[in-house]
Design an enzyme around this catalytic site. Sequence first.
Site, PDB file in Angstrom:
ATOM      1  N   ASP A 136      -6.533   2.203   4.873  1.00 28.18           N
ATOM      2  CA  ASP A 136      -6.482   1.753   3.023  1.00 28.18           C
ATOM      3  C   ASP A 136      -7.766   1.003   2.557  1.00 28.18           C
ATOM      4  O   ASP A 136      -8.277   0.480   1.617  1.00 28.18           O
ATOM      5  CB  ASP A 136      -5.309   0.726   3.267  1.00 28.18           C
ATOM      6  CG  ASP A 136      -3.394   1.746   3.231  1.00 28.18           C
ATOM      7  OD1 ASP A 136      -4.317   2.874   2.681  1.00 28.18           O
ATOM      8  OD2 ASP A 136      -2.871   0.953   2.716  1.00 28.18           O
ATOM      9  N   ARG A 143      -2.052  -0.276  -9.731  1.00 27.55           N
ATOM     10  CA  ARG A 143      -0.685   0.005  -9.227  1.00 27.55           C
ATOM     11  C   ARG A 143      -0.596  -0.499  -7.436  1.00 27.55           C
ATOM     12  O   ARG A 143      -0.160  -1.013  -6.841  1.00 27.55           O
ATOM     13  CB  ARG A 143      -1.232   1.374  -8.281  1.00 27.55           C
ATOM     14  CG  ARG A 143      -0.736   3.319  -8.925  1.00 27.55           C
ATOM     15  CD  ARG A 143      -0.650   3.794  -8.706  1.00 27.55           C
ATOM     16  NE  ARG A 143       0.097   3.999  -6.938  1.00 27.55           N
ATOM     17  CZ  ARG A 143      -0.155   4.597  -6.100  1.00 27.55           C
ATOM     18  NH1 ARG A 143      -1.225   5.503  -5.772  1.00 27.55           N
ATOM     19  NH2 ARG A 143       0.746   4.312  -5.063  1.00 27.55           N
ATOM     20  N   ASN A 160       3.043  -3.201   0.403  1.00 30.78           N
ATOM     21  CA  ASN A 160       3.544  -2.631   0.657  1.00 30.78           C
ATOM     22  C   ASN A 160       4.369  -3.057   2.073  1.00 30.78           C
ATOM     23  O   ASN A 160       5.369  -2.720   2.347  1.00 30.78           O
ATOM     24  CB  ASN A 160       2.517  -1.870   2.253  1.00 30.78           C
ATOM     25  CG  ASN A 160       1.134  -0.787   1.505  1.00 30.78           C
ATOM     26  OD1 ASN A 160       1.887  -0.143   0.746  1.00 30.78           O
ATOM     27  ND2 ASN A 160       0.565  -0.372   2.649  1.00 30.78           N
TER      28      ASN A 160
HETATM   29  C1  UD1 Z   1       1.913   3.815   4.199  1.00 27.82           C
HETATM   30  C2  UD1 Z   1       1.432   3.011   3.341  1.00 27.82           C
HETATM   31  C3  UD1 Z   1       0.152   3.562   2.297  1.00 27.82           C
HETATM   32  C4  UD1 Z   1      -0.727   3.516   4.403  1.00 27.82           C
HETATM   33  C5  UD1 Z   1      -0.443   4.722   5.334  1.00 27.82           C
HETATM   34  C6  UD1 Z   1      -1.138   4.340   6.733  1.00 27.82           C
HETATM   35  C7  UD1 Z   1       3.506   1.869   2.107  1.00 27.82           C
HETATM   36  C8  UD1 Z   1       4.045   2.336   1.238  1.00 27.82           C
HETATM   37  N1  UD1 Z   1       1.370   2.344   2.139  1.00 27.82           N
HETATM   38  O1  UD1 Z   1       2.101   4.753   3.906  1.00 27.82           O
HETATM   39  O2  UD1 Z   1      -0.845   1.963   2.237  1.00 27.82           O
HETATM   40  O3  UD1 Z   1      -1.782   4.074   4.175  1.00 27.82           O
HETATM   41  O4  UD1 Z   1       0.868   3.643   6.046  1.00 27.82           O
HETATM   42  O5  UD1 Z   1      -1.078   3.309   7.260  1.00 27.82           O
HETATM   43  O6  UD1 Z   1       3.486   1.184   3.026  1.00 27.82           O
HETATM   44  N2  UD1 Z   1       2.925  11.780   8.695  1.00 27.82           N
HETATM   45  C9  UD1 Z   1       4.184  13.379   8.933  1.00 27.82           C
HETATM   46  N3  UD1 Z   1       5.421  12.969   8.570  1.00 27.82           N
HETATM   47  C10 UD1 Z   1       6.048  12.212   7.744  1.00 27.82           C
HETATM   48  C11 UD1 Z   1       5.319  10.645   7.137  1.00 27.82           C
HETATM   49  C12 UD1 Z   1       4.080  10.822   7.655  1.00 27.82           C
HETATM   50  O7  UD1 Z   1       3.087  13.870   8.889  1.00 27.82           O
HETATM   51  O8  UD1 Z   1       7.160  12.543   8.108  1.00 27.82           O
HETATM   52  C13 UD1 Z   1       1.950  11.194   7.956  1.00 27.82           C
HETATM   53  C14 UD1 Z   1       1.233  11.837   6.566  1.00 27.82           C
HETATM   54  O9  UD1 Z   1       0.933  12.222   6.358  1.00 27.82           O
HETATM   55  C15 UD1 Z   1      -0.189  10.628   7.592  1.00 27.82           C
HETATM   56  C16 UD1 Z   1       0.187  10.175   8.439  1.00 27.82           C
HETATM   57  O10 UD1 Z   1       1.912  10.836   9.110  1.00 27.82           O
HETATM   58  O11 UD1 Z   1      -0.763  11.721   7.952  1.00 27.82           O
HETATM   59  C17 UD1 Z   1       1.039   8.304   8.019  1.00 27.82           C
HETATM   60  O12 UD1 Z   1       1.031   8.639   7.329  1.00 27.82           O
HETATM   61  P1  UD1 Z   1       2.881   7.066   7.058  1.00 27.82           P
HETATM   62  O13 UD1 Z   1       1.865   5.816   8.632  1.00 27.82           O
HETATM   63  O14 UD1 Z   1       3.827   7.571   6.946  1.00 27.82           O
HETATM   64  O15 UD1 Z   1       1.471   6.640   5.691  1.00 27.82           O
HETATM   65  P2  UD1 Z   1       2.685   6.618   4.103  1.00 27.82           P
HETATM   66  O16 UD1 Z   1       4.288   5.285   4.923  1.00 27.82           O
HETATM   67  O17 UD1 Z   1       3.309   7.452   3.311  1.00 27.82           O
END
Ligand code: UD1
Length: 418
Positions: free
Chosen positions: A305, A397, A23
């Site tokens: 995670d 992955r 990440n």
């Molecule tokens: C990153 C990590 C992933 C980890 C997650 C949470 C990477 C490549 N991946 O994923 O391994 O599980 O953080 O620690 O770093 N959300 C919204 N709108 C948005 C963005 C997010 O509603 O625009 C929500 C998502 O649906 C989810 C929550 O926010 O419920 C957390 O998402 P986010 O922190 O953005 O995770 P990722 O960046 O996708």
Amino acid sequence: MDKFVIGGGRKLYGSVRAQSAKNSVLPLLAASILTENTVVIRETPPITDVASMAEILRGLGAEVRFCGEDVVIDSAHAANHSIPSSLTRELRSSVFMLGSLLSRFHRAACAYPGGCDIGLRPIDLHLNALKRLGVKIRERDGFIACECETLRGNEIVLDFPSVGATENILLAAVKAEGTTVLYGAAKEPEIVDLQNFLNAMGARVQGAGTDVIGIEGVKCLRGVEYTPVKDRIEAGSFLIACAICGGEIEVSGVDGKSLGLLLHKLRENGCKIHTKNDKIKITSGGRLKCNRRIETMPYPGFPTDLQAQVTALNAGASGDSLIVENLFETRYKYVPELIKMGADIEVRGRNAFVRGVGKLHGATVSCGDLRGGAALILAALGAEGVSEVLDLSHVDRGYAGFERKLAALGADIRRVRI
Ligand code: UD1
């Protein structure tokens, strides 16, 4: 298609070094196109998410070479600002490319991102933040097109500390005109790593690791050679493996503070934990007590995670446990597979009620996502009898040489081509 054949019941002994954090490496790869100079990311793990990100960069016109453990990116001739939908759908992290493409070309286009099938994963926070920096966005038929004349620094408030949105904002704002202040930022160590990487390129970012990040835009960024932070999730997976199997292992490369809550929970299970500098030692008798409750939260809370892996641990421990998943809606898809191994788990919405059965038994199970797959592997290592774990592409992955590292600790695990 590969599968693991795992003989359960072996104790684990020895030491293992964590790989660089998936990440962290993925956003750093996205950041590499912010400069026309050469970027070297050292100790990059050979996981398929990295290969997919390299394909995306090549599609933009960058040269990407793997030299031993280093990846060398030269994007001097990159000219394309659009990511083909086949690659975006494969890798959710491709969404970070919006921020860096806008910084570099003032234009960006991609399909809605993919990644693990663990919930809705909208990107509204990313898009609203980009709009605050002056980006015009059109969305049609699952495709997103962004453009701007110039990126302008602004105040941005995130309603939820999204890791990806925080990283995307850093990448978009780093060369914007003026200053951006981000309130409600995510605080993960990988965001601190991105800040350090960008600052080594000549950026002016401060505050990562807290919920307010200031980004003073600079005109250009230079090349960099950088070693990313190590993977706390991979490290945590090895610690949980040892807790489940029994034995004594030392995991190096990761500061115990970044896994504080996991270590606390493992002590609750009855394990002994000792930390020193970047080393974590765990001793486990293999007969574990259930954790009463584990609830996933944004950092520094318990990481989503590692949710599947601790559920596997509790399934084979003694007592009752409640697991609450607050980040992703459908992150219990691995539970029916654990049930095939004798687990007693009932999922209701965000809650998983686990009645520890003391010991799981071997079965044939399939991985449905990256961390759920890891959980099945750990469960199989501690189970009685032989298991087959199918659909390893999900695990590949994010874990480089998982079976090699586990076998070196004494596990009976083999990869078989089918
Ligand atoms: C990153 C990590 C992933 C980890 C997650 C949470 C990477 C490549 N991946 O994923 O391994 O599980 O953080 O620690 O770093 N959300 C919204 N709108 C948005 C963005 C997010 O509603 O625009 C929500 C998502 O649906 C989810 C929550 O926010 O419920 C957390 O998402 P986010 O922190 O953005 O995770 P990722 O960046 O996708």
